[in-house]
Design a protein around this motif. Structure first.
Motif, PDB file in Angstrom:
ATOM      1  N   THR A   4      38.926  28.499  32.714  1.00  0.00           N
ATOM      2  CA  THR A   4      39.187  29.746  31.985  1.00  0.00           C
ATOM      3  C   THR A   4      37.884  30.536  31.898  1.00  0.00           C
ATOM      4  OG1 THR A   4      38.743  28.626  29.874  1.00  0.00           O
ATOM      5  CG2 THR A   4      41.046  28.738  30.628  1.00  0.00           C
ATOM      6  N   LEU A   7      39.125  40.873  32.309  1.00  0.00           N
ATOM      7  CA  LEU A   7      40.387  40.210  32.664  1.00  0.00           C
ATOM      8  C   LEU A   7      41.363  40.390  31.507  1.00  0.00           C
ATOM      9  CD1 LEU A   7      38.975  36.931  34.270  1.00  0.00           C
ATOM     10  CD2 LEU A   7      39.501  39.126  35.370  1.00  0.00           C
ATOM     11  N   ASP A   8      42.051  41.534  31.506  1.00  0.00           N
ATOM     12  CA  ASP A   8      42.903  41.913  30.377  1.00  0.00           C
ATOM     13  C   ASP A   8      44.340  41.441  30.518  1.00  0.00           C
ATOM     14  OD1 ASP A   8      40.689  43.217  29.336  1.00  0.00           O
ATOM     15  OD2 ASP A   8      41.183  45.107  30.322  1.00  0.00           O
ATOM     16  N   SER A   9      44.731  40.986  31.702  1.00  0.00           N
ATOM     17  CA  SER A   9      46.128  40.593  31.907  1.00  0.00           C
ATOM     18  C   SER A   9      46.187  39.430  32.885  1.00  0.00           C
ATOM     19  CB  SER A   9      46.943  41.773  32.430  1.00  0.00           C
ATOM     20  OG  SER A   9      46.468  42.187  33.701  1.00  0.00           O
ATOM     21  N   GLU A  10      47.381  38.894  33.068  1.00  0.00           N
ATOM     22  CA  GLU A  10      47.575  37.811  34.033  1.00  0.00           C
ATOM     23  C   GLU A  10      47.322  38.290  35.454  1.00  0.00           C
ATOM     24  OE1 GLU A  10      51.381  36.083  33.539  1.00  0.00           O
ATOM     25  OE2 GLU A  10      50.980  35.308  31.513  1.00  0.00           O
ATOM     26  N   ASP A  11      47.679  39.528  35.731  1.00  0.00           N
ATOM     27  CA  ASP A  11      47.412  40.078  37.062  1.00  0.00           C
ATOM     28  C   ASP A  11      45.912  40.113  37.353  1.00  0.00           C
ATOM     29  OD1 ASP A  11      50.109  40.430  37.494  1.00  0.00           O
ATOM     30  OD2 ASP A  11      50.105  42.524  36.824  1.00  0.00           O
ATOM     31  N   ASP A  12      45.119  40.450  36.345  1.00  0.00           N
ATOM     32  CA  ASP A  12      43.670  40.448  36.531  1.00  0.00           C
ATOM     33  C   ASP A  12      43.157  39.033  36.783  1.00  0.00           C
ATOM     34  OD1 ASP A  12      43.399  43.206  36.161  1.00  0.00           O
ATOM     35  OD2 ASP A  12      43.318  42.992  33.995  1.00  0.00           O
ATOM     36  N   SER A  13      43.683  38.068  36.049  1.00  0.00           N
ATOM     37  CA  SER A  13      43.255  36.676  36.257  1.00  0.00           C
ATOM     38  C   SER A  13      43.645  36.185  37.642  1.00  0.00           C
ATOM     39  CB  SER A  13      43.871  35.782  35.178  1.00  0.00           C
ATOM     40  OG  SER A  13      43.434  36.161  33.887  1.00  0.00           O
ATOM     41  N   GLU A  14      44.849  36.539  38.092  1.00  0.00           N
ATOM     42  CA  GLU A  14      45.274  36.145  39.437  1.00  0.00           C
ATOM     43  C   GLU A  14      44.412  36.809  40.504  1.00  0.00           C
ATOM     44  OE1 GLU A  14      49.409  36.853  39.925  1.00  0.00           O
ATOM     45  OE2 GLU A  14      50.018  35.535  38.275  1.00  0.00           O
ATOM     46  N   ARG A  20      42.957  43.124  39.235  1.00  0.00           N
ATOM     47  CA  ARG A  20      44.350  43.068  39.702  1.00  0.00           C
ATOM     48  C   ARG A  20      44.520  43.728  41.068  1.00  0.00           C
ATOM     49  NH1 ARG A  20      46.483  46.775  34.824  1.00  0.00           N
ATOM     50  NH2 ARG A  20      44.949  45.415  33.821  1.00  0.00           N
ATOM     51  N   LYS A  34      44.899  41.220  43.850  1.00  0.00           N
ATOM     52  CA  LYS A  34      45.974  40.229  43.734  1.00  0.00           C
ATOM     53  C   LYS A  34      46.806  40.154  45.006  1.00  0.00           C
ATOM     54  CE  LYS A  34      50.176  39.262  41.091  1.00  0.00           C
ATOM     55  NZ  LYS A  34      51.081  39.739  40.009  1.00  0.00           N
TER      56      LYS A  34
END
Length: 640
Positions: free
Chosen positions: A486, A494-501, A570, A573
């Protein structure tokens, strides 16, 4: 007569009478003189009487004035004496106060002196940043070296006695469209359906937007090609390209076929034709785009721009496989220069790798430091702490001094790495940068070790290595902090899951693209020294990683922001990892064609274009592509 008689009478008068008359006349004259003298004496006396009172008045006035001046002088002297006395008293008081406040004033003077020094240092740093920014605008992080674009010339240096198609590119006239993307004079394609360039407004960063607009005839061909692609038949695509040799998407698909087949020569020729078509559609003003480092554009997203950018991307990949690393670096710049704020193809993952392969270490450092200033026009953001760039910049600084140089790590490197978040983090040494990279992104080191099999490598030690630095990778890679997955660093946004992906996708692309650069024994020894030093500090409780990662989650109040990533992750992605493979696997098209037969039969019957001209099925695919090189194959009645 009368006159004569008078004369006679005068002559006859006696002498005595004449004498008396003369005496009277003389007496009268004397009296008149006396009277005149008397009158003169009277006038003189009157004038003296008038002058005497005037003189008296003047004398009295002078006396009075003298008296007043003396009084004034006396008063002024008295005032001056009083003032002198007051000034003396004031000076005495000041001296007493100074004698009392001397230590305080000395301290204040010291603080003022330090403040002046700090102010001067900040001004010097600002001036250095401005000069660096001006130099970066002149040289530019995306400044293109025109001489290195000729990939044939670079390839000829590898094969000195070989004759390679293309040779040297002739310099064009200022009013003639210069060719920068293709250096093969054998390309001669009829271009009846060129694109046109339409300029729009400015984007948020102030970059000029432009769009590739196709003609109506080309748009009709594009609709026909979508029908042909629906059959999932490579032969149909070859047939369409045979009749329409200037259709860009069809050429790109066929070049991908040859690239996946491992035939990079044919893929290169088709990509050269593609770039020739697109570049011929650009106007004369684009000469400055290639030559001026300060001019960046932003191409708008449509089907034509996608094919154009992907053609540049694939052609750059072909150049790297040929060993033309310098030309590949320049084409990476062009790819990013066309869309610096969107980067839809992932040019940032090509540029750093090609810079390392071309041994342009100093350029990579300057590019990473100045790219955001040039493209985004801000000093608040930076791409320094992107995982691929912080690792590759550390490697660039290490390689810049040579792999066989002696180096060592010390405790000071850890403290500098923890606090290296200022405006110029890349000014640190390679020891500090690699420690900082490992602390920020341990997942990168873990995946790099798995990809390159660090465990199986027999890595030696330096004499300066201590304790955990002498342990093998098999033991070091089991440390707990390397298992961290993490990442909530504030500068990553990294504000969203798309950013993390997208962030994790960027790491996997970096590992796949750069793993061959991290294999040498000296580099592994360098990594082991940095990793062992971190473990030493953790074991000795000199490094608190929990507080370190907590500090990275939030920006402290009052701390200036310098290194925030200027975009959202993102956007990466949807990138395909297969596009960045160093050694892609060759596909078995026989099995693919067999699998696609069923899908082709299930497709509904669609109406083919009017000029569709299928080739003889007995001819091979390679012969079909060679047929597209002929200038007359676009005629409807042409047969092979």
């Amino acid at each position: 007569m009368r006159r004569q008689m008078k004369k006679l009478m005068e002559q006859n008068e006696p002498k005595e009478v004449v004498d008396e008359q003369l005496v009277k006349q003389v007496h009268q004259v004397e009296q008149q003189k006396k009277q005149k003298q008397v009158f003169q004496m009277m006038e003189m006396s009157d004038s003296e009487d008038e002058q005497q009172p005037e003189q008296k008045n003047e004398e009295t006035q002078t006396q009075e004035s003298n008296q007043t001046t003396q009084q004034q002088n006396d008063q002024s002297n008295n005032n001056q004496k009083k003032k002198k006395n007051k000034n003396k008293k004031k000076k005495e008081k000041k001296q007493q106060q100074e004698a009392i406040q001397q230590p305080q004033q000395n301290q204040d003077d010291d603080f003022e002196f330090l403040d002046k020094i700090q102010a001067e240092l900040t001004q010097q740093q600002q001036q250095q940043q401005l000069t660096q920014f001006q130099e970066s605008q002149e040289n530019g992080p995306l400044a293109i070296n025109i001489n290195r674009l000729n990939y044939n010339k670079e390839l000829q240096q590898h094969f000195k006695n070989a004759k390679i198609a293309g040779g040297q590119q002739k310099k064009g006239h200022k009013n003639v469209k210069q060719s920068y993307l293709t250096y093969n004079p054998d390309i001669n394609i009829p271009l009846p359906d060129k694109f046109s360039v339409k300029f729009g407004n400015l984007n948020e960063q102030g970059l000029q937007l432009f769009t590739l607009v196709a003609s109506q005839q080309y748009e009709r061909l594009q609709q026909d090609y979508t029908i042909v692609k629906g059959y999932y038949d490579p032969q149909a695509i070859f047939n369409f390209l045979q009749m329409n040799p200037s259709h860009c998407e069809a050429q790109f698909d066929v070049s991908e076929y040859f690239r996946l087949k491992g035939d990079y020569k044919q893929a290169n020729e088709l990509l050269e034709r593609l770039l020739y078509i697109y570049e011929s559609s650009l106007g004369y003003g684009f000469n400055k785009f290639f030559e001026d480092a300060s001019i960046n554009l932003e191409i708008e997203d449509n089907i034509h721009s996608k094919v154009f950018l992907m053609s540049l991307f694939k052609f750059t990949d072909v150049l790297t496989r040929k060993g033309c690393y310098k030309a590949a670096l320049e084409f990476s710049k062009i790819l990013l220069k066309f869309c610096p704020t969107r980067d839809p193809c992932g040019a940032l993952f090509l540029l750093d790798c090609n810079a390392l392969k071309a041994q342009q270490y100093e350029y990579l450092i300057n590019f990473t430091s100045n790219f955001v200033k040039s493209a985004y026009k801000t000093n608040r953001s930076s791409i320094v702490f992107m995982p691929n760039l912080i690792y590759n910049c550390a490697l660039a600084k290490f390689l810049e001094k040579g792999e066989n140089h002696h180096y060592s790590f010390n405790d000071q490197n850890i403290t500098e790495a923890i606090n290296n978040f200022g405006p110029n983090p890349l000014q640190a040494s390679h020891q500090v940068l690699i420690i900082q990279a490992i602390l920020l992104y341990p997942i990168v080191l873990k995946q790099m070790a798995e990809a390159n099999e660090f465990i199986k490598q027999n890595v030696g030690n330096l004499d300066s290595f201590v304790d955990n630095q002498r342990k093998p990778f098999k033991e070091l890679l089991t440390e707990e902090f390397l298992q961290r997955e993490t990442y909530l660093h504030w500068f990553l946004q990294l504000d969203s899951e798309d950013d993390s992906e997208g962030f994790l996708k960027s790491i996997s692309i970096f590992i796949e693209k750069s793993k061959s650069q991290w294999k040498s024994n000296e580099i592994l020894k360098w990594i082991k020294g940095a990793l062992g030093l971190i473990v030493n500090h953790i074991k000795r409780q000199k490094l608190d990683l929990s507080s370190f990662y907590e500090d990275l989650t939030v920006v402290k109040e009052g701390t200036p922001i310098y290194n925030e990533i200027p975009f959202q992750y993102r956007r990466y992605k949807e990138l395909s990892k297969s596009h960045f493979l160093e050694n892609p696997e060759r596909l078995d098209f026989n099995n693919i064609f067999a699998e696609n037969i069923g899908a082709q039969q299930q497709q509904p019957q669609q109406q083919l274009p009017a000029n569709f001209n299928p080739l003889n099925g007995n001819h091979g695919l390679l012969q079909a592509v060679f047929g597209t090189l002929l200038p007359w194959v676009h005629h409807p009645n042409a047969q092979m």
